[in-house]
Structures are given as C-alpha cells and as structure tokens.
Write a protein that holds these residues in place. Sequence first.
Motif, PDB file in Angstrom:
ATOM      1  N   MET A 122      -3.924  -3.573  -7.832  1.00 17.37           N
ATOM      2  CA  MET A 122      -2.708  -2.651  -8.041  1.00 17.37           C
ATOM      3  C   MET A 122      -3.925  -2.113  -9.115  1.00 17.37           C
ATOM      4  O   MET A 122      -4.087  -2.612  -9.707  1.00 17.37           O
ATOM      5  CB  MET A 122      -2.346  -2.544  -7.975  1.00 17.37           C
ATOM      6  CG  MET A 122      -0.760  -2.543  -7.233  1.00 17.37           C
ATOM      7  SD  MET A 122       1.183  -3.269  -7.136  1.00 17.37           S
ATOM      8  CE  MET A 122       1.210  -2.958  -5.807  1.00 17.37           C
ATOM      9  N   GLN A 123      -4.204  -0.990  -9.086  1.00 16.22           N
ATOM     10  CA  GLN A 123      -4.978  -0.392 -10.377  1.00 16.22           C
ATOM     11  C   GLN A 123      -3.894   0.534 -10.750  1.00 16.22           C
ATOM     12  O   GLN A 123      -3.277   1.957  -9.820  1.00 16.22           O
ATOM     13  CB  GLN A 123      -5.899   0.261 -10.024  1.00 16.22           C
ATOM     14  CG  GLN A 123      -7.116  -0.390  -9.964  1.00 16.22           C
ATOM     15  CD  GLN A 123      -8.589   0.670  -9.295  1.00 16.22           C
ATOM     16  OE1 GLN A 123      -8.253   1.124  -8.963  1.00 16.22           O
ATOM     17  NE2 GLN A 123      -9.597  -0.218  -9.727  1.00 16.22           N
ATOM     18  N   PHE A 124      -3.387   0.660 -12.145  1.00 21.25           N
ATOM     19  CA  PHE A 124      -2.517   2.108 -12.815  1.00 21.25           C
ATOM     20  C   PHE A 124      -2.819   2.743 -13.833  1.00 21.25           C
ATOM     21  O   PHE A 124      -4.280   2.020 -14.444  1.00 21.25           O
ATOM     22  CB  PHE A 124      -0.896   1.073 -13.781  1.00 21.25           C
ATOM     23  CG  PHE A 124      -0.155   0.157 -12.569  1.00 21.25           C
ATOM     24  CD1 PHE A 124       0.908   1.008 -12.047  1.00 21.25           C
ATOM     25  CD2 PHE A 124      -0.832  -1.285 -12.339  1.00 21.25           C
ATOM     26  CE1 PHE A 124       1.032  -0.259 -10.995  1.00 21.25           C
ATOM     27  CE2 PHE A 124      -0.237  -1.341 -11.696  1.00 21.25           C
ATOM     28  CZ  PHE A 124       1.130  -1.323 -10.868  1.00 21.25           C
ATOM     29  N   VAL A 128       1.958   3.180  -3.324  1.00 26.87           N
ATOM     30  CA  VAL A 128       0.904   4.314  -3.659  1.00 26.87           C
ATOM     31  C   VAL A 128       1.525   5.494  -3.396  1.00 26.87           C
ATOM     32  O   VAL A 128       2.004   5.564  -2.343  1.00 26.87           O
ATOM     33  CB  VAL A 128      -1.327   4.270  -2.891  1.00 26.87           C
ATOM     34  CG1 VAL A 128      -1.321   5.168  -4.017  1.00 26.87           C
ATOM     35  CG2 VAL A 128      -0.900   3.180  -3.876  1.00 26.87           C
ATOM     36  N   GLY A 129       1.785   6.064  -4.338  1.00 25.67           N
ATOM     37  CA  GLY A 129       1.651   7.930  -4.464  1.00 25.67           C
ATOM     38  C   GLY A 129       3.599   7.726  -4.362  1.00 25.67           C
ATOM     39  O   GLY A 129       4.299   8.858  -4.404  1.00 25.67           O
ATOM     40  N   LEU A 156       0.730   4.517 -10.594  1.00 25.56           N
ATOM     41  CA  LEU A 156      -0.181   3.810  -9.651  1.00 25.56           C
ATOM     42  C   LEU A 156      -1.088   4.307  -8.284  1.00 25.56           C
ATOM     43  O   LEU A 156      -0.903   5.340  -7.734  1.00 25.56           O
ATOM     44  CB  LEU A 156       0.790   2.739  -8.519  1.00 25.56           C
ATOM     45  CG  LEU A 156       0.161   1.902  -7.490  1.00 25.56           C
ATOM     46  CD1 LEU A 156      -0.312   0.689  -7.881  1.00 25.56           C
ATOM     47  CD2 LEU A 156       1.328   1.221  -6.843  1.00 25.56           C
ATOM     48  N   LEU A 157      -1.901   3.839  -8.709  1.00 26.59           N
ATOM     49  CA  LEU A 157      -3.471   4.356  -8.345  1.00 26.59           C
ATOM     50  C   LEU A 157      -4.226   4.092  -6.891  1.00 26.59           C
ATOM     51  O   LEU A 157      -4.288   4.482  -5.972  1.00 26.59           O
ATOM     52  CB  LEU A 157      -5.068   4.124  -8.959  1.00 26.59           C
ATOM     53  CG  LEU A 157      -4.354   5.251 -10.639  1.00 26.59           C
ATOM     54  CD1 LEU A 157      -5.442   5.193 -11.793  1.00 26.59           C
ATOM     55  CD2 LEU A 157      -3.662   6.580 -10.459  1.00 26.59           C
ATOM     56  N   SER A 158      -4.198   2.998  -6.675  1.00 24.04           N
ATOM     57  CA  SER A 158      -4.643   2.345  -5.133  1.00 24.04           C
ATOM     58  C   SER A 158      -3.848   1.283  -5.791  1.00 24.04           C
ATOM     59  O   SER A 158      -3.413   0.325  -6.200  1.00 24.04           O
ATOM     60  CB  SER A 158      -6.431   1.959  -5.621  1.00 24.04           C
ATOM     61  OG  SER A 158      -6.442   1.292  -6.830  1.00 24.04           O
ATOM     62  N   CYS A 159      -3.760  -0.084  -4.510  1.00 23.07           N
ATOM     63  CA  CYS A 159      -3.237  -0.925  -3.358  1.00 23.07           C
ATOM     64  C   CYS A 159      -4.391  -1.314  -2.854  1.00 23.07           C
ATOM     65  O   CYS A 159      -4.588  -1.271  -1.869  1.00 23.07           O
ATOM     66  CB  CYS A 159      -1.718  -1.116  -3.323  1.00 23.07           C
ATOM     67  SG  CYS A 159      -1.713  -2.953  -3.166  1.00 23.07           S
ATOM     68  N   ASN A 186       0.708  -1.635   0.209  1.00 23.79           N
ATOM     69  CA  ASN A 186      -0.107  -0.147   0.087  1.00 23.79           C
ATOM     70  C   ASN A 186       0.791   1.561  -0.230  1.00 23.79           C
ATOM     71  O   ASN A 186       0.165   2.202  -0.506  1.00 23.79           O
ATOM     72  CB  ASN A 186      -0.877  -0.189   1.080  1.00 23.79           C
ATOM     73  CG  ASN A 186      -1.962  -1.069   1.019  1.00 23.79           C
ATOM     74  OD1 ASN A 186      -1.906  -1.514  -0.183  1.00 23.79           O
ATOM     75  ND2 ASN A 186      -2.512  -1.544   2.081  1.00 23.79           N
ATOM     76  N   TYR A 226       6.794   0.641 -13.294  1.00 28.02           N
ATOM     77  CA  TYR A 226       6.122  -0.141 -12.216  1.00 28.02           C
ATOM     78  C   TYR A 226       7.016  -1.498 -11.702  1.00 28.02           C
ATOM     79  O   TYR A 226       8.187  -1.231 -10.662  1.00 28.02           O
ATOM     80  CB  TYR A 226       4.994  -0.978 -11.312  1.00 28.02           C
ATOM     81  CG  TYR A 226       4.629  -2.076 -10.776  1.00 28.02           C
ATOM     82  CD1 TYR A 226       4.334  -1.159  -9.290  1.00 28.02           C
ATOM     83  CD2 TYR A 226       4.320  -2.599 -10.891  1.00 28.02           C
ATOM     84  CE1 TYR A 226       5.041  -2.180  -8.471  1.00 28.02           C
ATOM     85  CE2 TYR A 226       4.141  -3.983  -9.754  1.00 28.02           C
ATOM     86  CZ  TYR A 226       4.086  -4.337  -9.165  1.00 28.02           C
ATOM     87  OH  TYR A 226       4.317  -4.772  -7.622  1.00 28.02           O
TER      88      TYR A 226
END
Length: 100
Positions: A60-62, A30-31, A36-39, A27, A71
């Motif tokens: 994960m959302q890219f 992210v950032g 990488l938008l979310s995990c 997590n 990534y």
Amino acid sequence: MIHHLVLLKCKADVNQSQIDEMFDQLNALVGVIPGLLSCKGGNNNSPEGISHGYTHAFVMQFENADARDNYLPHPAHKKVQPIIHALLVEGSDSALALDF
C-alpha cells in the motif's frame, strides 16, 4: 510517501477465490481511508526460491506516515483484518509487515 509491504503465508487449502476476495477487500480501502493512495497485491511467483514460505503479498502507498498511522486503527481496516487472518497458517510468522 510511505510504502506498507505485507507478506503472507496462506494455508495450503485456501482457494484462489478466497485470495481474490481478500485482495478485493484490500483494494476497496483506497478512497475510504484518507491518505491511502494505492494497494496492489498478488501471489508469489518469484523463481528465486527464497520466499521462506510466504505465498502472497500486498503493498500500500500512503501519502505520509500520519496517513499510515491513521489506517492502522481505522474501522475499515479492522473489517478486513479477519478476512486476511482466516487465510493464514498458524504461527507467529504467518505475516510480516515492513514500512519504508
């Protein structure tokens, strides 16, 4: 958008704090990793009985395929890989990754 789904077969003697640490480290990417938008991840709790031994998963959302491709070799990703691998059972099918 690209979704990166990873299924894991963790060793029977792995405790929940080790699992939590792995997900915390994932997590934290992210950032740090551009695009990488979310995990999100967790323990398998499906009642279907068709997990084939996979005990945990994360997705994960890219933003796009380029972000996902960047990534994979990213140093922050490389730092988390040994944490994940230390929890896995021996064998070539201990992890499964699919992108869609």
